[in-house]
Design an enzyme around this catalytic site. Sequence first.
Site, PDB file in Angstrom:
ATOM      1  N   GLY A  23       0.840  -1.200   0.000  1.00 57.26           N
ATOM      2  CA  GLY A  23       0.000   0.000   0.000  1.00 57.26           C
ATOM      3  C   GLY A  23       0.865   1.237   0.000  1.00 57.26           C
ATOM      4  O   GLY A  23       2.065   1.189   0.314  1.00 57.26           O
ATOM      5  N   ASP A 138      -5.829   7.718  15.067  1.00 57.47           N
ATOM      6  CA  ASP A 138      -6.248   7.392  13.698  1.00 57.47           C
ATOM      7  C   ASP A 138      -6.773   5.958  13.638  1.00 57.47           C
ATOM      8  O   ASP A 138      -6.456   5.206  12.713  1.00 57.47           O
ATOM      9  CB  ASP A 138      -5.091   7.585  12.723  1.00 57.47           C
ATOM     10  CG  ASP A 138      -5.563   7.671  11.265  1.00 57.47           C
ATOM     11  OD1 ASP A 138      -6.752   7.989  11.039  1.00 57.47           O
ATOM     12  OD2 ASP A 138      -4.747   7.420  10.365  1.00 57.47           O
TER      13      ASP A 138
END
Length: 294
Positions: A23, A138
């Site tokens: 990613g 997060d």
Amino acid sequence: MPTPLAHDDPVTLGPYRLVARLGSGGMGTVYMARGVGGRTVALKTMHARIATDPGIRTRFRLEVDAARVIGDRFGARVVDADPFAETPWLATEFVLGPALDEAVLSAGPLPERSVRALGAALCSALDQLHRSDVVHRDLKPSNILLTAYGPKVIDFGIARAIGDDPLTRTGASVGTPAFMSPEQAGGMEHDAAGDVFALAGVLVFAATGRAPFGSGQPADLLYRVRYAEADLRGVPAALVPLFAQCLAKEPEERPYLAELAAQLHDGSGEFAEQLPDAVLAEIGRRAADVWRTV
């Protein structure tokens, strides 16, 4: 899922040979890599264009520290790291399991028993961080990996110690809008209660396949997080009051992690026993695919 390396990707970093991309985002890229003896790791790097920024480098070092704080039970164990290299990198264990968003996309929303077990385990993971005075800031479905032994929390890129001076300017909201706390969306201090808010959002997603404040443009999401009521349609009825309390706009109205965990699950049984067969099959498939990636 692994994808081929790009033409400008490095061949090696430190003692690791890069095999595939896992990613990439605004801050850096995560690779599948192999070390001496063939050990497979997930290796995170910082983009070269921002590696010269002292503030970004400081944040990367804090990420390495936070990943070590959470440990290998609730996170991906840190194998090696060099935050001072020309291209800073962090190598962790390669977790054999899908991210929560991938699992829900492929297998559908999780049943109530799975949501409860997942929530209780994540309470323990966050408690591990908070007892070391670190907040994640997060927490979202893509930052939670599902294994047969329990979830692992990853990506501490904007985590920081409670009470530390923020690394971003006052009034700036940093994080993922759909899973921010109201205080974080307003650019204010996000402490342990903020992680509880985000955790509830993650569990709503696990139970329904959607975030509690919908989707759309970041500005719209930030407004709804701060002022709109959460959409709890599809959440098992027994969990609605609990999630609503966690999603209270005022931090002091949210439950503590220990209280939340006790109302979610009693801790009995193995985590794998609480997962749907389709998710367990995906975990097994990924374990078998690790050595097929060349």
